[in-house]
Design a protein around this motif. Structure first.
Motif, short mmCIF file in Angstrom:
data_model
loop_
_atom_site.label_atom_id
_atom_site.label_comp_id
_atom_site.label_asym_id
_atom_site.label_seq_id
_atom_site.Cartn_x
_atom_site.Cartn_y
_atom_site.Cartn_z
N SER A 1 -4.89 -52.08 0.54
CA SER A 1 -4.64 -53.42 0.03
C SER A 1 -5.38 -54.43 0.90
N LYS A 2 -5.80 -55.51 0.27
CA LYS A 2 -6.55 -56.55 0.98
C LYS A 2 -5.60 -57.37 1.84
N GLY A 3 -6.09 -57.72 3.06
CA GLY A 3 -5.31 -58.58 3.93
C GLY A 3 -5.31 -60.00 3.39
N ARG A 4 -4.22 -60.67 3.57
CA ARG A 4 -4.10 -62.05 3.08
C ARG A 4 -4.16 -63.02 4.25
N ARG A 5 -4.78 -64.15 4.01
CA ARG A 5 -4.87 -65.24 4.98
C ARG A 5 -5.39 -64.77 6.34
N HIS B 1 -7.22 -55.79 6.46
CA HIS B 1 -6.91 -54.97 5.29
C HIS B 1 -5.99 -53.84 5.72
N ARG B 2 -5.10 -53.42 4.81
CA ARG B 2 -4.23 -52.27 5.07
C ARG B 2 -4.93 -51.02 4.56
N ARG C 1 -14.41 -60.25 -12.14
CA ARG C 1 -14.32 -59.95 -10.70
C ARG C 1 -15.17 -58.74 -10.34
N GLU D 1 -16.47 -56.21 -5.74
CA GLU D 1 -15.25 -56.44 -4.97
C GLU D 1 -14.91 -55.17 -4.20
N ARG E 1 -5.00 -51.60 -6.25
CA ARG E 1 -5.41 -52.15 -7.55
C ARG E 1 -5.88 -51.05 -8.49
#
Length: 184
Positions: free
Chosen positions: A154-158, A162-163, A20, A25, A31
């Motif tokens: 943190s990455k935003g989902r769907r 992003h937070r 990755r 990224e 992470r």
């Protein structure tokens, strides 16, 4: 969890992270910080040392892992893309990963010669890997806050945004203000 299963899981996780990060990224604070801490805490709870030799081995292994983590962090490229700070492993980062694995194996071999049985397969491995990843993550974050763009927590989902982290935002703002003031 047996030592062999633990080693296979950690190897798979490292290979996944390497792949990755070789592609590039976002520099995601969660992470880079939380996951290594969780890995280290799990490793700490599963670590058993029965002799002074085993304690020395664990301390030396952890120190080596932290040193290699810092060195890896220094080789990781940070840059801005679409307003987000990104990270990418370099060839030297991969070389340092292999060197850190070789150092751990060599230390285990030497310690096994000194005190056979003191070093059990996988004993302390999650703790040591977590310590190295945390050191790498701290160095990468220190580099990332100097890059124009947002360091996300943190990455935003769907499709969610992003937070962010107030701590990372203020750290980045202070760094940029200091740079701006010193360039006058």
């Amino acid at each position: 969890m047996t030592g062999t299963v633990q080693i296979v899981l950690i190897a798979a996780a490292i290979i996944y992270v390497m792949a990755r990060r070789l592609m590039g990224e976002p520099a995601v604070g969660k992470r880079l910080l939380v996951l290594p801490v969780v890995l280290g805490v799990i490793g700490l709870t599963q670590t058993s040392v029965h002799s002074l030799t085993a304690i020395v081995f664990l301390v030396v292994s952890a120190a080596l892992s932290v040193v290699f983590g810092v060195l890896r962090g220094l080789t990781i490229r940070t840059y801005e893309r679409n307003g987000i700070v990104m990270l990418r492993y370099t060839a030297m980062t991969i070389v340092l990963w292999f060197a850190s694995i070789a150092a751990r194996l060599a230390a285990g071999f030497v310690m096994n010669l000194i005190d056979p049985g003191a070093v059990q397969a996988g004993n302390g491995l999650m703790l040591v890997v977590g310590a190295g990843l945390l050191a790498e993550g701290l160095v990468v974050l220190a580099k990332a806050v100097r890059v124009p763009g947002q360091v996300v927590w943190s990455k935003g989902r769907r499709g969610a945004p992003h937070r962010t982290s107030p701590f990372l935002d203020s750290w980045q703002q202070k760094v940029h203000e200091t740079r701006h003031d010193s360039s006058r």
